[in-house]
Write an enzyme that holds these catalytic residues in place. Structure first.
Site, PDB file in Angstrom:
ATOM      1  N   CYS A  66      31.131  26.166  36.820  1.00  0.00           N
ATOM      2  CA  CYS A  66      30.303  25.508  37.821  1.00  0.00           C
ATOM      3  C   CYS A  66      29.183  26.487  38.133  1.00  0.00           C
ATOM      4  O   CYS A  66      29.060  27.514  37.465  1.00  0.00           O
ATOM      5  CB  CYS A  66      31.114  25.096  39.055  1.00  0.00           C
ATOM      6  SG  CYS A  66      31.750  26.427  40.087  1.00  0.00           S
ATOM      7  N   HIS A  99      45.684  41.718  30.740  1.00  0.00           N
ATOM      8  CA  HIS A  99      46.490  42.142  31.882  1.00  0.00           C
ATOM      9  C   HIS A  99      47.020  41.012  32.738  1.00  0.00           C
ATOM     10  O   HIS A  99      48.050  41.169  33.393  1.00  0.00           O
ATOM     11  CB  HIS A  99      45.682  43.082  32.775  1.00  0.00           C
ATOM     12  CG  HIS A  99      45.383  44.390  32.141  1.00  0.00           C
ATOM     13  ND1 HIS A  99      44.758  45.400  32.828  1.00  0.00           N
ATOM     14  CD2 HIS A  99      45.595  44.869  30.876  1.00  0.00           C
ATOM     15  CE1 HIS A  99      44.606  46.449  32.025  1.00  0.00           C
ATOM     16  NE2 HIS A  99      45.101  46.146  30.835  1.00  0.00           N
TER      17      HIS A  99
END
Length: 147
Positions: A66, A99
């Site tokens: 967006c 991660h």
């Protein structure tokens, strides 16, 4: 190749179309949840179906956008099975996978170029989850789940 869910609002439409074609050229299958124009719209209308497809295993990953990336990212992360990361640099996208095992990469469409977006998407898709110490952290993310 894995199927990728894509979703955006009006501010991300043009970048979504560019990235969709880029991913298809790279051999990915893309499921486009919209929007399909630059007409003003609401990002949750497209983010929720994309998130549900990822949660159901119909799509392996998501690439969503967006204007700032924040609204669609917040919406996606309301789904228990989604780990959506707002990525504005390739290194952040890579670390989101390594991660955090992010299953959605969100882009701030109004703040990055097409070339930057492609580099971010490539870094995200090329990275792999490292596991190890990161697993216990990820297991603590869902609300109401005790690891």
């Amino acid at each position: 190749m894995e199927k990728i869910a894509m979703a955006c609002d009006h501010a991300g439409y043009e970048l979504k179309e560019t990235l969709k074609n880029y991913l298809i050229e790279k051999g990915y299958e893309v499921k486009d949840f919209g929007t399909n124009s630059t007409d003003s719209c609401d990002y949750p209308d497209y983010a929720h179906p994309a998130a549900e497809a990822i949660e159901k295993g119909e799509c392996a990953f998501g690439i969503c956008m967006c204007g700032s990336g924040n609204g669609i990212n917040m919406t996606l992360n309301h789904h228990q099975g989604i780990r959506s990361a707002l990525c504005w640099l390739p290194e952040i996208a890579s670390l989101a996978r390594q991660h955090n095992n992010a299953n959605v990469c969100v882009l701030p469409a109004r703040f990055i170029s097409e070339a930057e977006a492609k580099a971010i998407v490539d870094a995200y898709l090329d990275a792999e989850f490292e596991g190890g110490r990161h697993i216990r952290r990820i297991d603590k993310i869902p609300v109401g789940v005790i690891a």
